[in-house]
Enzyme design. Structure first.
Site, PDB file in Angstrom:
ATOM      1  N   LYS A  17     -47.863  -3.218 112.366  1.00  0.00           N
ATOM      2  CA  LYS A  17     -46.203  -2.675 112.028  1.00  0.00           C
ATOM      3  C   LYS A  17     -46.411  -1.183 111.288  1.00  0.00           C
ATOM      4  O   LYS A  17     -47.585  -0.941 110.727  1.00  0.00           O
ATOM      5  CB  LYS A  17     -45.646  -2.992 110.631  1.00  0.00           C
ATOM      6  CG  LYS A  17     -44.772  -2.610 109.887  1.00  0.00           C
ATOM      7  CD  LYS A  17     -44.528  -3.768 108.479  1.00  0.00           C
ATOM      8  CE  LYS A  17     -42.967  -2.591 107.831  1.00  0.00           C
ATOM      9  NZ  LYS A  17     -43.505  -2.142 106.239  1.00  0.00           N
TER      10      LYS A  17
ATOM     11  N   LYS B 229     -51.122  -3.701  92.590  1.00  0.00           N
ATOM     12  CA  LYS B 229     -52.116  -2.847  92.775  1.00  0.00           C
ATOM     13  C   LYS B 229     -53.493  -3.155  91.573  1.00  0.00           C
ATOM     14  O   LYS B 229     -54.872  -3.189  91.406  1.00  0.00           O
ATOM     15  CB  LYS B 229     -51.730  -1.349  92.222  1.00  0.00           C
ATOM     16  CG  LYS B 229     -51.305  -0.938  93.374  1.00  0.00           C
ATOM     17  CD  LYS B 229     -50.663   1.216  93.098  1.00  0.00           C
ATOM     18  CE  LYS B 229     -50.011   1.219  94.308  1.00  0.00           C
ATOM     19  NZ  LYS B 229     -49.471   2.216  94.307  1.00  0.00           N
TER      20      LYS B 229
ATOM     21  N   LYS C 132     -46.888   4.563 107.268  1.00  0.00           N
ATOM     22  CA  LYS C 132     -48.035   4.779 106.664  1.00  0.00           C
ATOM     23  C   LYS C 132     -49.209   4.574 105.811  1.00  0.00           C
ATOM     24  O   LYS C 132     -50.726   5.427 106.304  1.00  0.00           O
ATOM     25  CB  LYS C 132     -47.882   6.337 105.663  1.00  0.00           C
ATOM     26  CG  LYS C 132     -47.294   5.839 104.518  1.00  0.00           C
ATOM     27  CD  LYS C 132     -46.036   6.911 103.758  1.00  0.00           C
ATOM     28  CE  LYS C 132     -45.928   6.919 102.044  1.00  0.00           C
ATOM     29  NZ  LYS C 132     -44.330   5.917 102.513  1.00  0.00           N
TER      30      LYS C 132
END
Ligand code: ADP
Ligand code: TRP
Length: 325
Positions: A190, A110, A193
């Site tokens: 894959k 991140k 979410k």
């Protein structure tokens, strides 16, 4: 042997979560010593809506129970119902090196994308270490993405033991879940979410059919022979159907004369049949919220009893007094 694992209630569980993780947790639940928890404190690093998180917690508990987690065999609880875990986290933080956390991909990825990280995201692996060490866990089944966090846990435990000179914390081992089962999503990548390609386990019938009908395929005409091995519909069908059913559908692919619409219909029916009993169980549980809460409270009680014992040991090791409550 204590088996422990946690799952974050960040979104409704999808087929990838089931075949990649939940099914395997449930297969390991066979003794009184298994602990499974809903990692709501971890989810707080991403879910910033009180109503949403509360609802996710309820849904996660019901989903897991409906899928076969048996409260007579394993303790199921909410992470936040065991406050000892956050106290242990602090004790662990005092021996955790900054440089160790800087290496963790959960934070590093991140940060590399320029996303401003808060201290919660940065110290996420220390909370996970506390989750594991609080119960003297032996085996922790996790996906491959969590192996690094298990290494961090062992590192922190070893450092604590060496600083305070004793075997205060029990070193766990990771049990990496089988990677054979990479479940493809509606776009063939894959299922995740983060890619918006998921099919949820307990999706209502209509949207479920719609999602299945949206699975990407090549554009071969109905009459053309097709290759089941390269088709996501077939890959998903294999998760639900018996070997005989799988062979029959593969045969129809190869023979030609079958359109993808028909294969999608077969997949829809197989998935409905496979999760049929779990769907019925879920409906029953939704109508009994007190029962679900009771199960979570009973799970938390068992977890707390063990957690208190370990926390007392750890507090004593670093010179803090005994705590009564
Ligand atoms: P997502 O990728 O949707 O964010 P998570 O990372 O929360 O899912 O997944 C929790 C666990 O579910 C993972 O550790 C992994 O074991 C399993 N899992 C998720 N997606 C898949 C998939 N497509 N195939 C196999 N296992 C998966
Ligand atoms: N971080 C894990 C995940 O995202 C969830 C988790 C939190 C966990 N605490 C844990 C898993 C302790 C195993 C043990 O999948």
């Amino acid at each position: 042997m204590r088996v422990l694992s946690g799952i974050q209630p960040t979104a409704r569980f999808h087929w990838g979560n089931y075949f990649g993780a939940i099914q395997q947790y449930i297969a390991l639940q066979g003794n009184e010593q298994s602990f499974y928890f809903i990692a709501d404190l971890h989810a707080l690093t991403t879910v910033r809506d009180a109503k949403q998180l509360a609802q996710n917690n309820v849904d996660a508990a019901i989903d897991l129970l409906a899928l076969g987690l048996d409260p007579n065999q394993a303790s199921l609880f909410r992470q936040s119902d065991v406050p000892e875990v956050t106290e242990l986290m602090w004790l662990l933080m005092t021996v955790t090196q900054f440089s160790l956390l800087e290496k963790c991909t959960s934070y590093k990825d991140k940060a590399a994308k320029g996303i401003a990280a808060d201290a919660g995201l940065f110290t996420y692996p220390v909370l996970m270490a506390a989750d594991i060490l609080l119960y003297d866990s032996d085996v922790v089944p996790v996906g491959a993405d969590q192996i690094q966090h298990l290494e961090v846990t062992r590192d922190i435990a070893q450092r604590f033991n060496s600083i305070f000179d004793g075997e205060h914390l029990h070193l766990p081992t990771a049990r990496v879940l089988q990677v054979g089962a990479k479940v493809p999503g509606t776009d063939g990548e894959k299922m995740s979410k983060s890619y918006g390609n998921t099919i949820e386990i307990f999706e209502a019938e209509k949207p479920l059919r719609k999602k299945i009908m949206s699975i990407k395929t090549d554009s071969l005409p109905v009459e053309a022979p097709k290759n089941p091995e390269t088709c996501s519909i077939y890959a998903l069908y294999q998760l639900f159907a018996s070997p005989v059913q799988q062979a029959a559908l593969a045969e129809r692919y190869r023979a030609g004369g079958m359109g993808y619409g028909e294969a999608k219909q077969a997949l829809f029916e197989a998935a409905m049949a496979y999760f049929g009993p779990a769907r019925a169980k879920r409906e029953e549980l939704v109508s009994k919220p007190e029962l679900v809460e009771e199960i979570l409270q009973a799970g938390a009680k068992k977890a707390r009893a063990k957690g208190r014992e370990v926390l007392q040991r750890v507090r004593a090791a670093c010179g803090l007094g005994l705590r009564n409550s």
